[in-house]
Design a protein around this motif. Structure first.
Motif, short mmCIF file in Angstrom:
data_model
loop_
_atom_site.label_atom_id
_atom_site.label_comp_id
_atom_site.label_asym_id
_atom_site.label_seq_id
_atom_site.Cartn_x
_atom_site.Cartn_y
_atom_site.Cartn_z
N VAL A 8 0.83 -1.21 0.00
CA VAL A 8 0.00 0.00 0.00
C VAL A 8 0.86 1.25 0.00
N CYS A 25 -0.79 1.05 7.70
CA CYS A 25 -1.82 0.77 6.69
C CYS A 25 -2.89 -0.18 7.25
N TYR A 26 -2.47 -1.09 8.12
CA TYR A 26 -3.42 -2.00 8.75
C TYR A 26 -4.43 -1.21 9.59
N GLU A 28 -5.29 1.91 9.16
CA GLU A 28 -6.15 2.65 8.23
C GLU A 28 -7.20 1.72 7.62
N GLU A 29 -6.78 0.49 7.31
CA GLU A 29 -7.71 -0.49 6.76
C GLU A 29 -8.81 -0.84 7.78
N GLU A 30 -8.42 -0.97 9.03
CA GLU A 30 -9.39 -1.27 10.09
C GLU A 30 -10.40 -0.14 10.25
N ALA A 32 -11.26 1.94 7.88
CA ALA A 32 -12.11 1.88 6.69
C ALA A 32 -13.16 0.77 6.84
N VAL A 59 -14.58 4.63 0.82
CA VAL A 59 -13.61 3.52 0.86
C VAL A 59 -13.44 2.99 -0.56
N LEU A 63 -10.53 -2.20 -1.75
CA LEU A 63 -10.53 -2.54 -0.34
C LEU A 63 -11.83 -3.25 0.05
N LYS A 66 -11.48 -6.75 -0.98
CA LYS A 66 -10.62 -7.45 -0.04
C LYS A 66 -11.42 -7.88 1.20
#
Length: 135
Positions: A8, A25-26, A28-30, A32, A59, A63, A66
């Motif tokens: 990412v 990034c993890y 930020e992903e959480e 999102a 989002v 993602l 994913k």
């Protein structure tokens, strides 16, 4: 564990079998995921399409795919969500290929099988040539 670049952001991190992105990034992903999940949890939003979810939450589509592929969003609860076919990109709800691509791949495999069978038959039944004496 291996040292790797985050796909990412490009930063270095220790890759594990549980996490394929860096800690930043993890997180930020959480965040999102929480935004998406809170949106979809509302009864009026459960029929939303991928496009509607992207527009409402901000989002990225990739993602969302994913989250679906990893099982974090269960498709049985959201009838208008899906992910792209690995071959043509059509939105599907199960497997890796859409029905059309699955049929096409099976057809191609059958053709290869038949060709191999034909070649084996030729190899098992050799043709012999006799040379005539020339006088």
């Amino acid at each position: 564990m291996n040292l790797d670049n985050c796909p990412v952001c490009g930063g270095l991190f220790l890759k594990t079998k549980f996490r394929d992105i860096c800690e930043k990034c993890y997180k930020e992903e959480e965040e999102a995921f929480e935004v998406v999940y809170n949106f979809l949890r509302k009864r009026e939003n459960r029929m939303a399409t991928i496009t509607q979810v992207v527009e409402a939450t901000g989002v990225e589509e990739a993602l969302l795919f994913k989250f679906i592929k990893t099982g974090r969003l269960q498709l049985r609860q959201f009838p208008h969500l899906g992910y792209p076919c690995a071959r043509c990109g059509t939105i599907i709800r199960e497997g890796k290929l859409c029905e059309s691509c699955n049929k096409d791949v099976n057809k191609q495999l059958h053709m290869i099988y038949e060709e191999e069978k034909r070649k084996d038959k030729q190899n098992n039944n050799p043709t012999y040539y006799i040379k005539k004496d020339e006088k």
